[in-house]
Write a protein that holds these residues in place. Structure first.
Motif, PDB file in Angstrom:
ATOM      1  N   MET A  26       0.799  -1.227   0.000  1.00  0.00           N
ATOM      2  CA  MET A  26       0.000   0.000   0.000  1.00  0.00           C
ATOM      3  C   MET A  26       0.836   1.283   0.000  1.00  0.00           C
ATOM      4  SD  MET A  26      -3.057  -0.623  -0.640  1.00  0.00           S
ATOM      5  CE  MET A  26      -3.726   0.999  -0.379  1.00  0.00           C
ATOM      6  N   PRO A  27       1.885   1.399   0.808  1.00  0.00           N
ATOM      7  CA  PRO A  27       2.680   2.628   0.734  1.00  0.00           C
ATOM      8  C   PRO A  27       3.295   2.843  -0.655  1.00  0.00           C
ATOM      9  CG  PRO A  27       3.207   1.407   2.723  1.00  0.00           C
ATOM     10  CD  PRO A  27       2.331   0.523   1.889  1.00  0.00           C
ATOM     11  N   LEU A  28       3.723   1.776  -1.298  1.00  0.00           N
ATOM     12  CA  LEU A  28       4.304   1.904  -2.638  1.00  0.00           C
ATOM     13  C   LEU A  28       3.253   2.310  -3.659  1.00  0.00           C
ATOM     14  CD1 LEU A  28       6.532  -1.300  -2.610  1.00  0.00           C
ATOM     15  CD2 LEU A  28       7.267   1.058  -2.243  1.00  0.00           C
ATOM     16  N   ILE A  29       2.086   1.730  -3.570  1.00  0.00           N
ATOM     17  CA  ILE A  29       0.997   2.071  -4.494  1.00  0.00           C
ATOM     18  C   ILE A  29       0.576   3.517  -4.284  1.00  0.00           C
ATOM     19  CG2 ILE A  29      -1.431   1.601  -5.026  1.00  0.00           C
ATOM     20  CD1 ILE A  29      -0.797  -1.371  -4.375  1.00  0.00           C
ATOM     21  N   LYS A  30       0.433   3.926  -3.033  1.00  0.00           N
ATOM     22  CA  LYS A  30       0.031   5.303  -2.728  1.00  0.00           C
ATOM     23  C   LYS A  30       1.029   6.302  -3.297  1.00  0.00           C
ATOM     24  CE  LYS A  30      -1.112   8.377   1.057  1.00  0.00           C
ATOM     25  NZ  LYS A  30      -1.163   8.588   2.490  1.00  0.00           N
ATOM     26  N   GLU A  31       2.307   6.018  -3.129  1.00  0.00           N
ATOM     27  CA  GLU A  31       3.348   6.915  -3.632  1.00  0.00           C
ATOM     28  C   GLU A  31       3.268   7.059  -5.145  1.00  0.00           C
ATOM     29  OE1 GLU A  31       8.177   6.989  -3.990  1.00  0.00           O
ATOM     30  OE2 GLU A  31       7.293   6.105  -2.193  1.00  0.00           O
ATOM     31  N   ARG A  32       3.039   5.952  -5.833  1.00  0.00           N
ATOM     32  CA  ARG A  32       2.961   6.003  -7.299  1.00  0.00           C
ATOM     33  C   ARG A  32       1.713   6.696  -7.798  1.00  0.00           C
ATOM     34  NH1 ARG A  32       5.873   0.989 -10.200  1.00  0.00           N
ATOM     35  NH2 ARG A  32       7.729   1.009  -8.914  1.00  0.00           N
ATOM     36  N   LEU A  33       0.637   6.606  -7.036  1.00  0.00           N
ATOM     37  CA  LEU A  33      -0.617   7.215  -7.460  1.00  0.00           C
ATOM     38  C   LEU A  33      -0.673   8.712  -7.189  1.00  0.00           C
ATOM     39  CD1 LEU A  33      -3.228   4.514  -6.424  1.00  0.00           C
ATOM     40  CD2 LEU A  33      -2.416   5.060  -8.724  1.00  0.00           C
ATOM     41  N   GLU A  34       0.062   9.148  -6.187  1.00  0.00           N
ATOM     42  CA  GLU A  34       0.059  10.580  -5.867  1.00  0.00           C
ATOM     43  C   GLU A  34       0.694  11.357  -7.006  1.00  0.00           C
ATOM     44  OE1 GLU A  34       2.070  11.121  -2.167  1.00  0.00           O
ATOM     45  OE2 GLU A  34       0.345  10.459  -1.008  1.00  0.00           O
ATOM     46  N   GLN A  35       0.026  12.401  -7.397  1.00  0.00           N
ATOM     47  CA  GLN A  35       0.553  13.242  -8.460  1.00  0.00           C
ATOM     48  C   GLN A  35       1.512  14.269  -7.864  1.00  0.00           C
ATOM     49  OE1 GLN A  35      -0.045  12.997 -11.784  1.00  0.00           O
ATOM     50  NE2 GLN A  35      -1.152  11.126 -11.304  1.00  0.00           N
ATOM     51  N   ASP A  36       2.608  14.458  -8.557  1.00  0.00           N
ATOM     52  CA  ASP A  36       3.556  15.473  -8.127  1.00  0.00           C
ATOM     53  C   ASP A  36       3.011  16.825  -8.555  1.00  0.00           C
ATOM     54  OD1 ASP A  36       5.783  16.634  -7.048  1.00  0.00           O
ATOM     55  OD2 ASP A  36       7.159  15.976  -8.604  1.00  0.00           O
ATOM     56  N   GLU A  37       3.283  17.824  -7.779  1.00  0.00           N
ATOM     57  CA  GLU A  37       2.838  19.176  -8.093  1.00  0.00           C
ATOM     58  C   GLU A  37       4.059  19.997  -8.488  1.00  0.00           C
ATOM     59  OE1 GLU A  37       0.593  22.913  -5.866  1.00  0.00           O
ATOM     60  OE2 GLU A  37       0.731  20.977  -4.863  1.00  0.00           O
ATOM     61  N   LEU A  38       3.982  20.648  -9.640  1.00  0.00           N
ATOM     62  CA  LEU A  38       5.045  21.546 -10.063  1.00  0.00           C
ATOM     63  C   LEU A  38       4.651  22.958  -9.674  1.00  0.00           C
ATOM     64  CD1 LEU A  38       5.867  20.064 -13.566  1.00  0.00           C
ATOM     65  CD2 LEU A  38       7.007  19.628 -11.386  1.00  0.00           C
ATOM     66  N   MET A  39       5.581  23.669  -9.050  1.00  0.00           N
ATOM     67  CA  MET A  39       5.277  24.989  -8.507  1.00  0.00           C
ATOM     68  C   MET A  39       6.236  26.052  -9.011  1.00  0.00           C
ATOM     69  SD  MET A  39       4.493  23.934  -4.557  1.00  0.00           S
ATOM     70  CE  MET A  39       5.910  22.885  -4.406  1.00  0.00           C
ATOM     71  N   THR A  40       5.742  27.251  -9.068  1.00  0.00           N
ATOM     72  CA  THR A  40       6.589  28.405  -9.366  1.00  0.00           C
ATOM     73  C   THR A  40       7.321  28.795  -8.079  1.00  0.00           C
ATOM     74  OG1 THR A  40       4.893  30.018  -8.753  1.00  0.00           O
ATOM     75  CG2 THR A  40       4.915  29.254 -11.061  1.00  0.00           C
ATOM     76  N   ARG A  41       8.234  29.696  -8.204  1.00  0.00           N
ATOM     77  CA  ARG A  41       8.988  30.214  -7.054  1.00  0.00           C
ATOM     78  C   ARG A  41       8.030  30.784  -6.001  1.00  0.00           C
ATOM     79  NH1 ARG A  41      10.469  35.721  -6.965  1.00  0.00           N
ATOM     80  NH2 ARG A  41      12.008  36.208  -5.378  1.00  0.00           N
ATOM     81  N   GLU A  42       7.048  31.509  -6.469  1.00  0.00           N
ATOM     82  CA  GLU A  42       6.090  32.136  -5.562  1.00  0.00           C
ATOM     83  C   GLU A  42       5.228  31.097  -4.846  1.00  0.00           C
ATOM     84  OE1 GLU A  42       6.655  33.060  -8.756  1.00  0.00           O
ATOM     85  OE2 GLU A  42       7.678  34.958  -8.342  1.00  0.00           O
ATOM     86  N   SER A  78       9.551  20.812  -8.226  1.00  0.00           N
ATOM     87  CA  SER A  78       8.757  19.631  -7.924  1.00  0.00           C
ATOM     88  C   SER A  78       8.508  19.583  -6.423  1.00  0.00           C
ATOM     89  CB  SER A  78       9.506  18.375  -8.372  1.00  0.00           C
ATOM     90  OG  SER A  78       9.044  17.237  -7.684  1.00  0.00           O
ATOM     91  N   LYS A  79       7.253  19.502  -6.037  1.00  0.00           N
ATOM     92  CA  LYS A  79       6.904  19.446  -4.618  1.00  0.00           C
ATOM     93  C   LYS A  79       7.565  18.249  -3.941  1.00  0.00           C
ATOM     94  CE  LYS A  79       2.932  19.243  -1.507  1.00  0.00           C
ATOM     95  NZ  LYS A  79       1.460  19.220  -1.441  1.00  0.00           N
ATOM     96  N   LYS A  80       7.501  17.090  -4.589  1.00  0.00           N
ATOM     97  CA  LYS A  80       8.104  15.883  -4.004  1.00  0.00           C
ATOM     98  C   LYS A  80       9.612  16.035  -3.842  1.00  0.00           C
ATOM     99  CE  LYS A  80       4.853  12.307  -5.384  1.00  0.00           C
ATOM    100  NZ  LYS A  80       4.711  11.046  -6.119  1.00  0.00           N
ATOM    101  N   ALA A  81      10.275  16.574  -4.861  1.00  0.00           N
ATOM    102  CA  ALA A  81      11.731  16.729  -4.795  1.00  0.00           C
ATOM    103  C   ALA A  81      12.121  17.718  -3.708  1.00  0.00           C
ATOM    104  CB  ALA A  81      12.275  17.170  -6.150  1.00  0.00           C
TER     105      ALA A  81
END
Length: 93
Positions: A26-42, A78-81
């Protein structure tokens, strides 16, 4: 050789094995399903770093190894990164 397990015992054993696999997967599946969010500096400054963009530049964004992408003139984050970078760069007393 017959082990002699009745259907109820077999079901119970298989259920325990299946639940163990689910707990591990489940933790692996959840991680793969979560979408990464790309953000601006602001956006990064406001949502993650909780400071103004100029402070973010001085304290975080200018640090060597701070993650970003630059597909055009502006950097995106990248929010995740960034969350991973924050976790790996904690300072403890």
């Amino acid at each position: 050789m017959n082990i002699g397990l009745d259907p109820e015992s077999t079901h119970s054993i298989l259920e325990k094995i299946a639940n163990k696999f689910i707990d591990l997967l489940m933790p692996l599946i959840k991680e793969r399903l979560e979408q990464d969010e790309l953000m601006t500096r602001e956006e990064l400054s406001k949502k993650i770093l909780r400071c103004d963009p100029d402070t973010a530049d001085k304290r975080y964004l200018s640090k060597p190894g701070f993650p970003y992408m630059q597909p055009s003139k502006r950097k995106i984050y990248s929010k995740k990164a960034v969350q991973k970078w924050i976790a790996e760069n904690q300072i403890y007393n």
